[in-house]
Scaffold this motif. Structure first.
Motif, PDB file in Angstrom:
ATOM      1  N   LYS A 195      87.621 -94.544  -5.193  1.00  6.07           N
ATOM      2  CA  LYS A 195      86.862 -95.344  -4.230  1.00  6.07           C
ATOM      3  C   LYS A 195      85.666 -96.019  -4.906  1.00  6.07           C
ATOM      4  O   LYS A 195      85.375 -97.189  -4.654  1.00  6.07           O
ATOM      5  N   GLN A 196      84.968 -95.259  -5.758  1.00  3.97           N
ATOM      6  CA  GLN A 196      83.798 -95.815  -6.442  1.00  3.97           C
ATOM      7  C   GLN A 196      84.209 -96.908  -7.431  1.00  3.97           C
ATOM      8  O   GLN A 196      83.529 -97.933  -7.543  1.00  3.97           O
ATOM      9  N   ILE A 197      85.305 -96.686  -8.136  1.00  2.00           N
ATOM     10  CA  ILE A 197      85.797 -97.699  -9.074  1.00  2.00           C
ATOM     11  C   ILE A 197      86.159 -98.972  -8.312  1.00  2.00           C
ATOM     12  O   ILE A 197      85.798-100.073  -8.716  1.00  2.00           O
ATOM     13  N   ARG A 198      86.853 -98.811  -7.212  1.00  2.42           N
ATOM     14  CA  ARG A 198      87.270 -99.970  -6.415  1.00  2.42           C
ATOM     15  C   ARG A 198      86.043-100.713  -5.860  1.00  2.42           C
ATOM     16  O   ARG A 198      85.974-101.938  -5.908  1.00  2.42           O
ATOM     17  N   LYS A 199      85.084 -99.979  -5.341  1.00  2.00           N
ATOM     18  CA  LYS A 199      83.870-100.594  -4.793  1.00  2.00           C
ATOM     19  C   LYS A 199      83.133-101.388  -5.877  1.00  2.00           C
ATOM     20  O   LYS A 199      82.687-102.515  -5.642  1.00  2.00           O
ATOM     21  N   PHE A 200      83.010-100.789  -7.062  1.00  2.00           N
ATOM     22  CA  PHE A 200      82.354-101.467  -8.184  1.00  2.00           C
ATOM     23  C   PHE A 200      83.116-102.737  -8.550  1.00  2.00           C
ATOM     24  O   PHE A 200      82.525-103.805  -8.707  1.00  2.00           O
ATOM     25  N   ALA A 201      84.434-102.643  -8.676  1.00  2.00           N
ATOM     26  CA  ALA A 201      85.255-103.802  -9.055  1.00  2.00           C
ATOM     27  C   ALA A 201      85.151-104.910  -8.014  1.00  2.00           C
ATOM     28  O   ALA A 201      85.044-106.089  -8.371  1.00  2.00           O
ATOM     29  N   GLU A 202      85.178-104.545  -6.740  1.00  2.00           N
ATOM     30  CA  GLU A 202      85.083-105.558  -5.685  1.00  2.00           C
ATOM     31  C   GLU A 202      83.723-106.248  -5.710  1.00  2.00           C
ATOM     32  O   GLU A 202      83.638-107.475  -5.569  1.00  2.00           O
ATOM     33  N   SER A 203      82.677-105.472  -5.912  1.00  2.00           N
ATOM     34  CA  SER A 203      81.322-106.031  -5.963  1.00  2.00           C
ATOM     35  C   SER A 203      81.162-106.967  -7.165  1.00  2.00           C
ATOM     36  O   SER A 203      80.658-108.087  -7.028  1.00  2.00           O
ATOM     37  N   GLN A 204      81.596-106.516  -8.321  1.00  2.00           N
ATOM     38  CA  GLN A 204      81.474-107.330  -9.540  1.00  2.00           C
ATOM     39  C   GLN A 204      82.353-108.582  -9.435  1.00  2.00           C
ATOM     40  O   GLN A 204      81.935-109.665  -9.832  1.00  2.00           O
ATOM     41  N   ALA A 205      83.567-108.423  -8.915  1.00  2.00           N
ATOM     42  CA  ALA A 205      84.484-109.558  -8.794  1.00  2.00           C
ATOM     43  C   ALA A 205      83.897-110.636  -7.886  1.00  2.00           C
ATOM     44  O   ALA A 205      83.985-111.825  -8.191  1.00  2.00           O
ATOM     45  N   GLN A 206      83.286-110.205  -6.786  1.00  2.00           N
ATOM     46  CA  GLN A 206      82.670-111.165  -5.870  1.00  2.00           C
ATOM     47  C   GLN A 206      81.537-111.908  -6.583  1.00  2.00           C
ATOM     48  O   GLN A 206      81.442-113.127  -6.495  1.00  2.00           O
ATOM     49  N   LYS A 207      80.713-111.178  -7.295  1.00  2.00           N
ATOM     50  CA  LYS A 207      79.583-111.779  -8.012  1.00  2.00           C
ATOM     51  C   LYS A 207      80.065-112.776  -9.073  1.00  2.00           C
ATOM     52  O   LYS A 207      79.440-113.816  -9.286  1.00  2.00           O
ATOM     53  N   LEU A 208      81.190-112.462  -9.709  1.00  3.40           N
ATOM     54  CA  LEU A 208      81.696-113.263 -10.825  1.00  3.40           C
ATOM     55  C   LEU A 208      82.785-114.246 -10.423  1.00  3.40           C
ATOM     56  O   LEU A 208      83.387-114.896 -11.271  1.00  3.40           O
ATOM     57  N   ASP A 209      83.043-114.349  -9.097  1.00  7.49           N
ATOM     58  CA  ASP A 209      84.058-115.245  -8.567  1.00  7.49           C
ATOM     59  C   ASP A 209      85.430-114.966  -9.196  1.00  7.49           C
ATOM     60  O   ASP A 209      86.088-115.855  -9.726  1.00  7.49           O
ATOM     61  N   MET A 210      85.818-113.695  -9.142  1.00 11.94           N
ATOM     62  CA  MET A 210      87.099-113.242  -9.673  1.00 11.94           C
ATOM     63  C   MET A 210      87.812-112.427  -8.591  1.00 11.94           C
ATOM     64  O   MET A 210      87.182-112.001  -7.630  1.00 11.94           O
ATOM     65  N   LYS A 211      89.074-112.176  -8.797  1.00 13.54           N
ATOM     66  CA  LYS A 211      89.792-111.235  -7.954  1.00 13.54           C
ATOM     67  C   LYS A 211      89.484-109.834  -8.479  1.00 13.54           C
ATOM     68  O   LYS A 211      89.340-109.642  -9.695  1.00 13.54           O
ATOM     69  N   PRO A 212      89.366-108.839  -7.604  1.00 13.69           N
ATOM     70  CA  PRO A 212      89.047-107.482  -8.058  1.00 13.69           C
ATOM     71  C   PRO A 212      90.029-106.956  -9.107  1.00 13.69           C
ATOM     72  O   PRO A 212      89.618-106.315 -10.078  1.00 13.69           O
ATOM     73  N   GLU A 213      91.311-107.242  -8.951  1.00 14.35           N
ATOM     74  CA  GLU A 213      92.306-106.780  -9.919  1.00 14.35           C
ATOM     75  C   GLU A 213      92.087-107.425 -11.287  1.00 14.35           C
ATOM     76  O   GLU A 213      92.216-106.768 -12.327  1.00 14.35           O
ATOM     77  N   GLU A 214      91.731-108.706 -11.278  1.00 12.73           N
ATOM     78  CA  GLU A 214      91.443-109.430 -12.521  1.00 12.73           C
ATOM     79  C   GLU A 214      90.196-108.848 -13.185  1.00 12.73           C
ATOM     80  O   GLU A 214      90.177-108.608 -14.395  1.00 12.73           O
ATOM     81  N   PHE A 215      89.154-108.631 -12.378  1.00  9.85           N
ATOM     82  CA  PHE A 215      87.938-108.043 -12.933  1.00  9.85           C
ATOM     83  C   PHE A 215      88.242-106.687 -13.566  1.00  9.85           C
ATOM     84  O   PHE A 215      87.820-106.407 -14.684  1.00  9.85           O
ATOM     85  N   GLN A 216      88.969-105.829 -12.852  1.00 10.30           N
ATOM     86  CA  GLN A 216      89.238-104.480 -13.345  1.00 10.30           C
ATOM     87  C   GLN A 216      89.976-104.511 -14.678  1.00 10.30           C
ATOM     88  O   GLN A 216      89.668-103.740 -15.582  1.00 10.30           O
ATOM     89  N   ARG A 217      90.953-105.407 -14.822  1.00 11.41           N
ATOM     90  CA  ARG A 217      91.680-105.523 -16.097  1.00 11.41           C
ATOM     91  C   ARG A 217      90.744-105.929 -17.223  1.00 11.41           C
ATOM     92  O   ARG A 217      90.756-105.337 -18.305  1.00 11.41           O
ATOM     93  N   GLU A 218      89.921-106.959 -16.969  1.00 14.91           N
ATOM     94  CA  GLU A 218      89.000-107.450 -18.009  1.00 14.91           C
ATOM     95  C   GLU A 218      87.919-106.407 -18.330  1.00 14.91           C
ATOM     96  O   GLU A 218      87.572-106.200 -19.485  1.00 14.91           O
ATOM     97  N   TYR A 219      87.411-105.790 -17.303  1.00  9.79           N
ATOM     98  CA  TYR A 219      86.400-104.746 -17.468  1.00  9.79           C
ATOM     99  C   TYR A 219      86.960-103.598 -18.308  1.00  9.79           C
ATOM    100  O   TYR A 219      86.331-103.133 -19.256  1.00  9.79           O
ATOM    101  N   ALA A 220      88.149-103.159 -17.964  1.00  9.56           N
ATOM    102  CA  ALA A 220      88.778-102.043 -18.680  1.00  9.56           C
ATOM    103  C   ALA A 220      88.989-102.389 -20.145  1.00  9.56           C
ATOM    104  O   ALA A 220      88.761-101.552 -21.027  1.00  9.56           O
ATOM    105  N   LYS A 221      89.395-103.620 -20.432  1.00  8.25           N
ATOM    106  CA  LYS A 221      89.591-104.029 -21.830  1.00  8.25           C
ATOM    107  C   LYS A 221      88.277-103.979 -22.600  1.00  8.25           C
ATOM    108  O   LYS A 221      88.229-103.491 -23.728  1.00  8.25           O
ATOM    109  N   LYS A 222      87.212-104.488 -21.983  1.00  8.25           N
ATOM    110  CA  LYS A 222      85.912-104.501 -22.668  1.00  8.25           C
ATOM    111  C   LYS A 222      85.396-103.072 -22.907  1.00  8.25           C
ATOM    112  O   LYS A 222      84.918-102.748 -23.994  1.00  8.25           O
ATOM    113  N   ILE A 223      85.494-102.245 -21.887  1.00 12.53           N
ATOM    114  CA  ILE A 223      85.020-100.868 -22.017  1.00 12.53           C
ATOM    115  C   ILE A 223      85.880-100.102 -23.024  1.00 12.53           C
ATOM    116  O   ILE A 223      85.364 -99.345 -23.849  1.00 12.53           O
ATOM    117  N   GLU A 224      87.182-100.315 -22.979  1.00  8.43           N
ATOM    118  CA  GLU A 224      88.069 -99.634 -23.919  1.00  8.43           C
ATOM    119  C   GLU A 224      87.742-100.027 -25.355  1.00  8.43           C
ATOM    120  O   GLU A 224      87.714 -99.179 -26.246  1.00  8.43           O
TER     121      GLU A 224
END
Length: 185
Positions: A104-133
């Motif tokens: 739930k927390q991961i999803r909430k973070f992704a949705e918030s960041q995606a909205q701020k960055l004008d992205m889809k949450p799924e797109e943000f999560q993929r890009e975020y995961a790549k950068k963090i990895e």
């Protein structure tokens, strides 16, 4: 590295607290320069909520120093990266109806960041995961090279590994403090 350890490291990035906002700055503006490499406001805004992003600047500087050091040492990080290069299991956004609190927390973070960055949450999560990895791969490669493998099953061994790692990172910053310019505080 086990999924539990990776998840713990990833969650650490997400849930550290702070109070500084960077939304008033231009994304292309440099927050710091580390040995000639810029860390931009946009990079911080992508990885962290605006109200806490500047609190992570010291961490971003350490990560950049480690990345440069790993490259100077000619170390290979590829064995620390998922084969898919889409962020692996962490690149998948938990379902909206998840019962798992972490999910739930991961999803909430992704949705918030995606909205701020004008992205889809799924797109943000993929890009975020790549950068963090990638950051984790550099960090783990460096620390394992300098400290050795962490014994995650041994509390005292893990404590020793963490202390040695903290010391090494602090030493790395001190060694290069003349090559670090911080523009945001």
């Amino acid at each position: 590295m086990s999924k539990v350890v990776r998840f713990s490291i990833l969650m650490l990035f997400i849930f550290m607290a702070g109070c500084s906002s960077i939304s008033k700055y231009d994304d292309n503006e440099a927050a710091a320069i580390v040995k000639g490499q810029e860390i931009t406001i946009g990079e911080l805004r992508f990885l962290y909520p605006d109200d806490t992003a500047l609190d992570y600047l010291d961490w971003a500087i350490r990560v950049e120093l480690v990345k440069q050091k790993v490259e100077e040492m000619g170390l290979d990080i590829s064995d620390k990266l998922s084969e898919e290069r889409d962020g692996g299991w962490f690149g998948e956004l938990p379902p909206a109806n998840t019962k798992d609190e972490g999910g739930k927390q991961i999803r909430k973070f992704a949705e918030s960041q995606a909205q701020k960055l004008d992205m889809k949450p799924e797109e943000f999560q993929r890009e975020y995961a790549k950068k963090i990895e990638e950051q984790n791969a550099y960090m783990v490669t460096y620390l394992e090279n300098k400290v050795g493998l962490a014994e995650f099953d041994d509390e005292k061994g893990m404590e020793k590994f963490n202390k040695e790692s903290d010391y090494l990172l602090e030493e790395l910053v001190e060694e290069h403090e003349d090559e670090i310019e911080v523009f945001m505080e």
